[in-house]
Design a protein around this motif. Sequence first.
Motif, PDB file in Angstrom:
ATOM      1  N   VAL A  54      30.049  80.396 141.732  1.00  0.00           N
ATOM      2  CA  VAL A  54      29.097  79.573 141.446  1.00  0.00           C
ATOM      3  C   VAL A  54      29.332  78.825 140.076  1.00  0.00           C
ATOM      4  N   LEU A  55      29.896  79.456 139.085  1.00  0.00           N
ATOM      5  CA  LEU A  55      29.943  78.891 137.697  1.00  0.00           C
ATOM      6  C   LEU A  55      31.456  78.047 137.707  1.00  0.00           C
ATOM      7  N   ALA A  56      32.101  78.680 138.392  1.00  0.00           N
ATOM      8  CA  ALA A  56      33.648  77.766 138.901  1.00  0.00           C
ATOM      9  C   ALA A  56      33.446  76.666 139.674  1.00  0.00           C
ATOM     10  N   TYR A  57      32.667  76.645 140.678  1.00  0.00           N
ATOM     11  CA  TYR A  57      32.534  75.320 141.467  1.00  0.00           C
ATOM     12  C   TYR A  57      31.555  74.348 140.724  1.00  0.00           C
ATOM     13  N   ASN A  58      30.720  74.736 139.819  1.00  0.00           N
ATOM     14  CA  ASN A  58      30.111  73.620 139.031  1.00  0.00           C
ATOM     15  C   ASN A  58      30.447  73.455 137.702  1.00  0.00           C
ATOM     16  N   GLY A  59      31.519  73.892 137.229  1.00  0.00           N
ATOM     17  CA  GLY A  59      32.350  73.992 136.079  1.00  0.00           C
ATOM     18  C   GLY A  59      33.740  73.153 136.400  1.00  0.00           C
ATOM     19  N   ILE A  60      34.698  73.611 135.799  1.00  0.00           N
ATOM     20  CA  ILE A  60      36.142  73.260 136.216  1.00  0.00           C
ATOM     21  C   ILE A  60      37.022  74.547 136.419  1.00  0.00           C
ATOM     22  N   ILE A  61      37.326  74.540 137.597  1.00  0.00           N
ATOM     23  CA  ILE A  61      38.409  75.677 137.959  1.00  0.00           C
ATOM     24  C   ILE A  61      39.863  75.140 137.224  1.00  0.00           C
ATOM     25  N   LEU A  62      40.317  76.203 136.664  1.00  0.00           N
ATOM     26  CA  LEU A  62      41.630  75.817 135.854  1.00  0.00           C
ATOM     27  C   LEU A  62      42.704  76.492 136.588  1.00  0.00           C
ATOM     28  N   ASN A 426      30.545  83.576 152.484  1.00  0.00           N
ATOM     29  CA  ASN A 426      29.266  82.858 152.607  1.00  0.00           C
ATOM     30  C   ASN A 426      28.776  81.996 151.420  1.00  0.00           C
ATOM     31  N   THR A 427      28.917  80.751 151.515  1.00  0.00           N
ATOM     32  CA  THR A 427      28.477  79.836 150.409  1.00  0.00           C
ATOM     33  C   THR A 427      26.990  79.824 150.113  1.00  0.00           C
ATOM     34  N   SER A 428      26.303  80.206 151.218  1.00  0.00           N
ATOM     35  CA  SER A 428      24.759  80.322 150.791  1.00  0.00           C
ATOM     36  C   SER A 428      24.549  81.201 149.649  1.00  0.00           C
ATOM     37  N   ASN A 429      25.329  82.646 149.878  1.00  0.00           N
ATOM     38  CA  ASN A 429      25.147  83.717 148.880  1.00  0.00           C
ATOM     39  C   ASN A 429      25.527  83.389 147.702  1.00  0.00           C
ATOM     40  N   VAL A 430      26.487  82.390 147.545  1.00  0.00           N
ATOM     41  CA  VAL A 430      27.232  81.954 146.222  1.00  0.00           C
ATOM     42  C   VAL A 430      25.904  80.900 145.560  1.00  0.00           C
ATOM     43  N   TYR A 431      25.505  80.072 146.388  1.00  0.00           N
ATOM     44  CA  TYR A 431      24.474  79.172 145.828  1.00  0.00           C
ATOM     45  C   TYR A 431      23.189  79.699 145.344  1.00  0.00           C
ATOM     46  N   ASN A 432      23.043  80.818 146.039  1.00  0.00           N
ATOM     47  CA  ASN A 432      21.625  81.578 145.719  1.00  0.00           C
ATOM     48  C   ASN A 432      21.903  82.799 144.717  1.00  0.00           C
ATOM     49  N   SER A 433      23.122  82.970 144.192  1.00  0.00           N
ATOM     50  CA  SER A 433      23.348  84.089 143.304  1.00  0.00           C
ATOM     51  C   SER A 433      22.423  83.991 142.221  1.00  0.00           C
ATOM     52  N   PRO A 434      22.483  85.038 141.277  1.00  0.00           N
ATOM     53  CA  PRO A 434      21.401  84.829 140.040  1.00  0.00           C
ATOM     54  C   PRO A 434      22.293  83.671 139.292  1.00  0.00           C
ATOM     55  N   ALA A 435      23.351  83.823 139.129  1.00  0.00           N
ATOM     56  CA  ALA A 435      24.129  82.657 138.044  1.00  0.00           C
ATOM     57  C   ALA A 435      23.817  81.314 138.833  1.00  0.00           C
ATOM     58  N   GLY A 436      23.672  81.241 140.175  1.00  0.00           N
ATOM     59  CA  GLY A 436      23.610  79.894 140.627  1.00  0.00           C
ATOM     60  C   GLY A 436      21.916  79.401 140.655  1.00  0.00           C
ATOM     61  N   ILE A 437      21.157  80.513 140.468  1.00  0.00           N
ATOM     62  CA  ILE A 437      19.649  80.089 140.417  1.00  0.00           C
ATOM     63  C   ILE A 437      19.464  79.557 138.904  1.00  0.00           C
ATOM     64  N   SER A 438      20.339  80.525 138.014  1.00  0.00           N
ATOM     65  CA  SER A 438      20.001  80.030 136.588  1.00  0.00           C
ATOM     66  C   SER A 438      20.536  78.474 136.345  1.00  0.00           C
ATOM     67  N   ILE A 439      21.646  78.426 136.539  1.00  0.00           N
ATOM     68  CA  ILE A 439      22.272  77.013 136.364  1.00  0.00           C
ATOM     69  C   ILE A 439      21.629  76.116 137.020  1.00  0.00           C
ATOM     70  N   ALA A 440      20.983  76.062 138.126  1.00  0.00           N
ATOM     71  CA  ALA A 440      20.297  75.062 138.814  1.00  0.00           C
ATOM     72  C   ALA A 440      19.019  74.777 138.061  1.00  0.00           C
ATOM     73  N   LYS A 441      18.554  75.448 137.102  1.00  0.00           N
ATOM     74  CA  LYS A 441      17.473  75.126 136.024  1.00  0.00           C
ATOM     75  C   LYS A 441      17.768  74.262 134.953  1.00  0.00           C
ATOM     76  N   VAL A 442      19.141  74.181 134.809  1.00  0.00           N
ATOM     77  CA  VAL A 442      19.479  73.614 133.518  1.00  0.00           C
ATOM     78  C   VAL A 442      20.435  72.359 133.568  1.00  0.00           C
ATOM     79  N   SER A 443      20.988  72.407 135.092  1.00  0.00           N
ATOM     80  CA  SER A 443      21.874  71.362 135.231  1.00  0.00           C
ATOM     81  C   SER A 443      21.081  69.873 135.819  1.00  0.00           C
ATOM     82  N   TYR A 444      21.716  69.006 135.541  1.00  0.00           N
ATOM     83  CA  TYR A 444      21.385  67.540 136.202  1.00  0.00           C
ATOM     84  C   TYR A 444      21.699  67.601 137.613  1.00  0.00           C
ATOM     85  N   THR A 445      22.704  68.049 138.068  1.00  0.00           N
ATOM     86  CA  THR A 445      23.352  68.053 139.324  1.00  0.00           C
ATOM     87  C   THR A 445      23.954  69.463 139.420  1.00  0.00           C
ATOM     88  N   ILE A 446      23.913  70.177 140.677  1.00  0.00           N
ATOM     89  CA  ILE A 446      24.556  71.297 141.136  1.00  0.00           C
ATOM     90  C   ILE A 446      25.190  70.925 142.450  1.00  0.00           C
TER      91      ILE A 446
END
Length: 552
Positions: A54-62, A426-446
């Motif tokens: 979830v961090l990779a998808y919402n950031g930059i995959i190098l 399972n993309t839903s598990n990625v979206y709802n992971s602890p990291a996914g829930i956390s970054i959704a609280k601080v990101s303008y877009t996810i």
Amino acid sequence: MCSKTILCAIFVICVNVTMGSDRPHIVFIMADDLGWNDVGFHGSDQIPTPNIDVLAYNGIILNQYYSQPQSTASRAALLTGTYPIRMGLNGKPLTAAQPASIPAMKLMPEYFKELGYTTHLVGKWGVGYERWNSTPTYRGFDSFFGFYNEFTSYYDYLSTWTLKNTSYTGFDLRKGTEPAWEFAGQYATDVFTDYSVKLIQNHDPNLPLFMILSHLAVHSANEGKLLEAPQEAINKFKHVYDSNRRTYAAMVSKLDDSVGLIVDALEKKGMLQNSVIVFVSDNGAPTIGRFRNWGSNYPLRGIKSTLFEGGVRAVGFLWSPLLVQSQRVSSELIHVTDWMPTLYSAAGGDISLLDPNMDGLDQWSSLVYDLSSPRTDMLININDQERAAALRFHNWKLVLGAPIHPGFDDHIGDSGKGILYEVKYNTSNVYNSPAGISIAKVSYTITAAEEYRLLRGQAIVRCANHRGKANPCDLESGEVCLYDILRDPCEENNLAKYFPNVVRSMKRALVEYKSGAVPLVSKEPDIERADPKLFQYTWNPWLDCADATCKV
């Protein structure tokens, strides 16, 4: 993606103001020996890594991030921004009792301390400890909790080495300079994670944090007990046929849990919205060999210690709310030495104050705004001891030198098909992971869960010839291998005879790099003075000691 709107312009202005007046918290997470194919965002269905993904998808995959082929070299390059050939650390990892370390030069944490950062290292050091002034708290880190050697065991923190035909075992876990006996029996990945979380919880968010979490995971440990993981974690991977690969999968899963807990701690402390998180591996996985970990670099060629893509093209991504152009896969070149100037620039530092001889390049603006990378070439390595070298130049890669272990250079590793029954991503598990829930609280877009498959498809490497030998290259016979990596990422089609001018030009570049090299560190282990039994059976700095006695 950020469109050309008033909102976007305001956001860019806010980012610039934040970067100038409030230095971001920087958390650098380094996995050890993690395979290219062992994270979900590169195509692995076998081992779910939802927090990492979830961090990779919402950031930059190098997708063209390069490290060194082995551990000590990668860490030395990270901490100095300099190619290891300039320090003599471009060979095998330092052994226990080897009287060598990074030379007396300014390291990354020292630069960040000058910017007002609190600096911490948790986990592996791995770049020498013959004297106290070679250890982390004497080289710029305010605190250190971890181990000195290449590896230690996951529960009892014993590191065993065969030196001069004799086996030596010592305890290798420290808090500061003191042995941390009290943690024996607790699982290393959890211990390092919990300690990092506590550092975040106790940190003043008004002060910038610089923390390197250098995990033991997923490095193999001592011979006879290479892999270790909690049984409840292993039980989650009953679909994996090979029992060793099953344990490895559990180790990766615990690493993923660690990432989720770190992100959650940053969010709860109110620090995540002004954080830069980097996740990388130090090199590829050692799929086979004496210290194998059963990781997979599929479909890349080669493994750890080789100069082929499976050894040096490492897992990597960057996540931060400060990125203007995120949620993308980057194919721009980036090297482990680049993190020193890049993160220093992200912190608002003036890169003109860095060592002018540094090999790393500042990639911060390129990453933030999706601009072309300033890097068009990189030295992968020169190792005179093994008579091997490799170089990237634009799309080209040159490899030469007969391998010490020829079998390591082949296409090796589990494709993810070695399973007893099918598992689906399972993309839903990625979206709802602890990291996914956390970054959704601080990101303008996810990124929406349904978009993850698109990004995943862009990050998966595919072989044009499906591991066929279109035009094979035999290094053992003295051949020079030239590959067009953009078209041939799996290094199957040797083009050296078709592009002799490119080969000559790249060979000249290698000669120029070699002219700036220092002799490879080759000192014999000083085990007579460094023997753990002299220091209450711990691995300990020994060259400051009179008559082989030191404070332990």
